[in-house]
Design a protein around this motif. Structure first.
Motif, PDB file in Angstrom:
ATOM      1  N   PRO A  72       0.796  -1.272  -0.054  1.00  0.00           N
ATOM      2  CA  PRO A  72       0.108  -0.043  -0.040  1.00  0.00           C
ATOM      3  C   PRO A  72       0.661   1.340   0.150  1.00  0.00           C
ATOM      4  CG  PRO A  72      -0.013  -1.113   2.320  1.00  0.00           C
ATOM      5  CD  PRO A  72       0.630  -1.947   1.521  1.00  0.00           C
ATOM      6  N   GLY A  73       0.336   2.101  -0.677  1.00  0.00           N
ATOM      7  CA  GLY A  73       1.171   3.604  -0.621  1.00  0.00           C
ATOM      8  C   GLY A  73       0.914   4.287   0.828  1.00  0.00           C
ATOM      9  N   LEU A  74       2.240   4.404   1.282  1.00  0.00           N
ATOM     10  CA  LEU A  74       2.639   4.798   2.597  1.00  0.00           C
ATOM     11  C   LEU A  74       3.194   6.345   2.681  1.00  0.00           C
ATOM     12  CD1 LEU A  74       3.610   1.777   4.542  1.00  0.00           C
ATOM     13  CD2 LEU A  74       1.549   2.798   4.515  1.00  0.00           C
ATOM     14  N   GLU A  75       3.315   6.769   1.443  1.00  0.00           N
ATOM     15  CA  GLU A  75       3.904   8.378   1.092  1.00  0.00           C
ATOM     16  C   GLU A  75       2.713   9.264   1.509  1.00  0.00           C
ATOM     17  OE1 GLU A  75       6.495  11.064   0.613  1.00  0.00           O
ATOM     18  OE2 GLU A  75       6.942   8.777   0.673  1.00  0.00           O
ATOM     19  N   PRO A  76       2.938   9.972   2.706  1.00  0.00           N
ATOM     20  CA  PRO A  76       1.761  10.781   3.150  1.00  0.00           C
ATOM     21  C   PRO A  76       1.621  12.114   2.024  1.00  0.00           C
ATOM     22  CG  PRO A  76       3.694  10.627   4.467  1.00  0.00           C
ATOM     23  CD  PRO A  76       4.116   9.986   3.437  1.00  0.00           C
ATOM     24  N   ARG A  77       0.402  12.440   1.965  1.00  0.00           N
ATOM     25  CA  ARG A  77      -0.113  13.531   1.060  1.00  0.00           C
ATOM     26  C   ARG A  77      -0.444  14.881   1.712  1.00  0.00           C
ATOM     27  NH1 ARG A  77      -3.148   8.802  -1.273  1.00  0.00           N
ATOM     28  NH2 ARG A  77      -1.881   7.911  -2.837  1.00  0.00           N
ATOM     29  N   SER A  78      -0.416  14.615   3.057  1.00  0.00           N
ATOM     30  CA  SER A  78      -0.803  16.026   3.607  1.00  0.00           C
ATOM     31  C   SER A  78      -0.507  15.687   5.271  1.00  0.00           C
ATOM     32  CB  SER A  78      -2.337  16.115   3.869  1.00  0.00           C
ATOM     33  OG  SER A  78      -3.048  15.209   4.472  1.00  0.00           O
ATOM     34  N   SER A  79      -0.308  16.494   6.094  1.00  0.00           N
ATOM     35  CA  SER A  79       0.063  16.451   7.430  1.00  0.00           C
ATOM     36  C   SER A  79      -0.611  15.522   8.167  1.00  0.00           C
ATOM     37  CB  SER A  79       0.069  17.802   8.274  1.00  0.00           C
ATOM     38  OG  SER A  79      -1.204  18.292   8.170  1.00  0.00           O
ATOM     39  N   MET A  80      -2.262  15.417   7.834  1.00  0.00           N
ATOM     40  CA  MET A  80      -3.154  14.557   8.617  1.00  0.00           C
ATOM     41  C   MET A  80      -2.689  13.254   8.010  1.00  0.00           C
ATOM     42  SD  MET A  80      -7.089  14.601   8.890  1.00  0.00           S
ATOM     43  CE  MET A  80      -7.253  16.065   9.334  1.00  0.00           C
ATOM     44  N   ASP A  81      -2.524  13.174   6.856  1.00  0.00           N
ATOM     45  CA  ASP A  81      -2.286  11.749   6.260  1.00  0.00           C
ATOM     46  C   ASP A  81      -1.122  11.168   6.675  1.00  0.00           C
ATOM     47  OD1 ASP A  81      -3.138   9.689   4.466  1.00  0.00           O
ATOM     48  OD2 ASP A  81      -1.468  10.503   2.902  1.00  0.00           O
ATOM     49  N   ALA A  82       0.006  12.130   7.033  1.00  0.00           N
ATOM     50  CA  ALA A  82       1.484  11.600   7.664  1.00  0.00           C
ATOM     51  C   ALA A  82       1.089  11.098   9.093  1.00  0.00           C
ATOM     52  CB  ALA A  82       2.271  12.821   7.703  1.00  0.00           C
ATOM     53  N   ASP A  83       0.192  11.701   9.764  1.00  0.00           N
ATOM     54  CA  ASP A  83      -0.137  11.159  11.205  1.00  0.00           C
ATOM     55  C   ASP A  83      -0.505   9.979  10.960  1.00  0.00           C
ATOM     56  OD1 ASP A  83       1.144  13.540  12.143  1.00  0.00           O
ATOM     57  OD2 ASP A  83      -1.037  14.543  12.339  1.00  0.00           O
ATOM     58  N   VAL A  84      -1.605   9.706  10.321  1.00  0.00           N
ATOM     59  CA  VAL A  84      -2.246   8.375  10.207  1.00  0.00           C
ATOM     60  C   VAL A  84      -1.329   7.092   9.583  1.00  0.00           C
ATOM     61  CG1 VAL A  84      -3.955   6.942   9.046  1.00  0.00           C
ATOM     62  CG2 VAL A  84      -4.434   9.296   9.791  1.00  0.00           C
ATOM     63  N   LYS A  85      -0.354   7.563   8.578  1.00  0.00           N
ATOM     64  CA  LYS A  85       0.453   6.502   7.988  1.00  0.00           C
ATOM     65  C   LYS A  85       1.701   6.231   8.679  1.00  0.00           C
ATOM     66  CE  LYS A  85      -1.203   7.060   3.523  1.00  0.00           C
ATOM     67  NZ  LYS A  85      -1.047   7.667   1.872  1.00  0.00           N
ATOM     68  N   HIS A  86       2.221   7.353   9.706  1.00  0.00           N
ATOM     69  CA  HIS A  86       3.254   7.025  10.249  1.00  0.00           C
ATOM     70  C   HIS A  86       2.747   6.134  11.663  1.00  0.00           C
ATOM     71  CE1 HIS A  86       5.573  10.732   8.838  1.00  0.00           C
ATOM     72  NE2 HIS A  86       5.458   9.846   7.942  1.00  0.00           N
ATOM     73  N   ALA A  87       1.677   6.504  12.031  1.00  0.00           N
ATOM     74  CA  ALA A  87       1.236   5.865  13.185  1.00  0.00           C
ATOM     75  C   ALA A  87       0.967   4.118  12.897  1.00  0.00           C
ATOM     76  CB  ALA A  87      -0.181   6.301  13.719  1.00  0.00           C
ATOM     77  N   VAL A  88       0.448   4.021  11.619  1.00  0.00           N
ATOM     78  CA  VAL A  88       0.297   2.610  11.183  1.00  0.00           C
ATOM     79  C   VAL A  88       1.752   1.751  10.982  1.00  0.00           C
ATOM     80  CG1 VAL A  88      -0.432   1.110   9.123  1.00  0.00           C
ATOM     81  CG2 VAL A  88      -2.005   2.874   9.952  1.00  0.00           C
ATOM     82  N   VAL A  89       2.788   2.368  10.553  1.00  0.00           N
ATOM     83  CA  VAL A  89       4.090   1.845  10.489  1.00  0.00           C
ATOM     84  C   VAL A  89       4.493   1.510  11.827  1.00  0.00           C
ATOM     85  CG1 VAL A  89       6.389   2.261   9.704  1.00  0.00           C
ATOM     86  CG2 VAL A  89       4.420   2.885   8.127  1.00  0.00           C
ATOM     87  N   TYR A  90       4.501   2.534  12.700  1.00  0.00           N
ATOM     88  CA  TYR A  90       4.827   2.390  14.096  1.00  0.00           C
ATOM     89  C   TYR A  90       4.222   1.373  14.861  1.00  0.00           C
ATOM     90  CZ  TYR A  90       6.174   3.500  19.083  1.00  0.00           C
ATOM     91  OH  TYR A  90       6.624   3.594  20.288  1.00  0.00           O
ATOM     92  N   ASP A  91       2.894   1.066  14.641  1.00  0.00           N
ATOM     93  CA  ASP A  91       2.136   0.201  15.127  1.00  0.00           C
ATOM     94  C   ASP A  91       2.384  -1.415  14.803  1.00  0.00           C
ATOM     95  OD1 ASP A  91       0.632   1.759  16.769  1.00  0.00           O
ATOM     96  OD2 ASP A  91      -1.018   2.090  15.697  1.00  0.00           O
ATOM     97  N   ALA A  92       3.038  -1.337  13.281  1.00  0.00           N
ATOM     98  CA  ALA A  92       3.396  -2.396  12.723  1.00  0.00           C
ATOM     99  C   ALA A  92       4.532  -2.983  13.447  1.00  0.00           C
ATOM    100  CB  ALA A  92       3.450  -2.233  11.287  1.00  0.00           C
ATOM    101  N   TRP A  93       5.541  -2.175  13.641  1.00  0.00           N
ATOM    102  CA  TRP A  93       6.728  -2.351  14.358  1.00  0.00           C
ATOM    103  C   TRP A  93       6.558  -2.945  15.857  1.00  0.00           C
ATOM    104  CZ3 TRP A  93      10.941  -3.995  12.227  1.00  0.00           C
ATOM    105  CH2 TRP A  93      11.440  -3.328  10.861  1.00  0.00           C
ATOM    106  N   ILE A  94       5.729  -2.150  16.297  1.00  0.00           N
ATOM    107  CA  ILE A  94       5.276  -2.508  18.068  1.00  0.00           C
ATOM    108  C   ILE A  94       4.749  -4.123  17.838  1.00  0.00           C
ATOM    109  CG2 ILE A  94       3.643  -2.298  19.655  1.00  0.00           C
ATOM    110  CD1 ILE A  94       3.805   0.759  19.489  1.00  0.00           C
ATOM    111  N   ALA A  95       3.950  -4.384  16.875  1.00  0.00           N
ATOM    112  CA  ALA A  95       3.142  -5.887  16.865  1.00  0.00           C
ATOM    113  C   ALA A  95       4.522  -6.668  16.501  1.00  0.00           C
ATOM    114  CB  ALA A  95       2.338  -5.783  15.788  1.00  0.00           C
ATOM    115  N   ALA A  96       5.214  -6.482  15.588  1.00  0.00           N
ATOM    116  CA  ALA A  96       6.143  -7.427  15.204  1.00  0.00           C
ATOM    117  C   ALA A  96       7.368  -7.452  16.526  1.00  0.00           C
ATOM    118  CB  ALA A  96       6.969  -6.644  13.842  1.00  0.00           C
ATOM    119  N   SER A  97       7.676  -6.415  17.032  1.00  0.00           N
ATOM    120  CA  SER A  97       8.410  -6.497  18.090  1.00  0.00           C
ATOM    121  C   SER A  97       7.990  -7.526  19.341  1.00  0.00           C
ATOM    122  CB  SER A  97       8.825  -5.208  18.740  1.00  0.00           C
ATOM    123  OG  SER A  97       9.465  -4.216  18.006  1.00  0.00           O
TER     124      SER A  97
END
Length: 126
Positions: A72-97
C-alpha cells in the motif's frame, strides 16, 4: 463490521500459510524494490508486513472487499495523512517486536509525532 474482520481472516490465513510454506520471500533482484511471491530467497519472518485492505460500502453501508494491496502507498499526501500513516507503520513495528519478544524500549525512538496510542486490533486466525 464482522464481514470486514472475516475477509481479513481469510486473506491473512492464506498469507500465513504461504509464508510457512516458504512461498513468501523477499525478492533481492536489483531491478525490483518489491517482494515477490515466487522468489526463493531467504525468509523475512521478522519484518512487519503492512497490507492495504480496500473496501466499498453499498447504499445500506454493507462493506465489500475490493482488493488487498501487498504494497500500500504509505507516502503521506498531507500532514493529517502523515500522522495516520506514520502511526500505522509504528504500530506494525510494535506488533512485530511483541511477536519477536523485543522490548518496546528499542523502538520508542521511532514514535511519530501526534501519536495517539496503539491502534491495531488482533484478529484471531482460528
Amino acid at each position: 463490521w464482522e464481514s470486514i474482520e472475516r475477509s481479513i481472516q481469510i486473506v491473512m490465513k492464506r498469507y500465513v500459510r504461504l509464508q510457512s510454506e516458504g512461498s513468501l520471500m523477499p525478492n533481492t533482484d536489483s531491478s525490483s524494490d518489491y517482494a515477490s511471491v515466487h522468489s526463493t530467497d531467504a525468509p523475512f519472518c521478522s519484518i512487519p508486513k503492512i497490507m492495504g485492505f480496500d473496501y466499498i460500502l453499498d447504499s445500506s453501508m454493507k462493506p465489500s472487499l475490493l482488493e488487498v494491496n501487498r504494497f500500500p502507498g504509505l507516502e503521506p499526501r498531507s500532514s493529517m495523512d502523515a500522522d495516520v500513516k506514520h502511526a500505522v507503520v509504528y504500530d506494525a513495528w510494535i506488533a512485530a517486536s511483541d511477536r519477536m519478544g523485543i522490548p518496546k524500549k528499542y523502538i520508542n525512538g521511532l514514535r511519530p509525532r501526534n501519536y495517539k496510542g496503539y491502534s491495531l486490533k488482533k484478529i484471531s486466525l482460528q
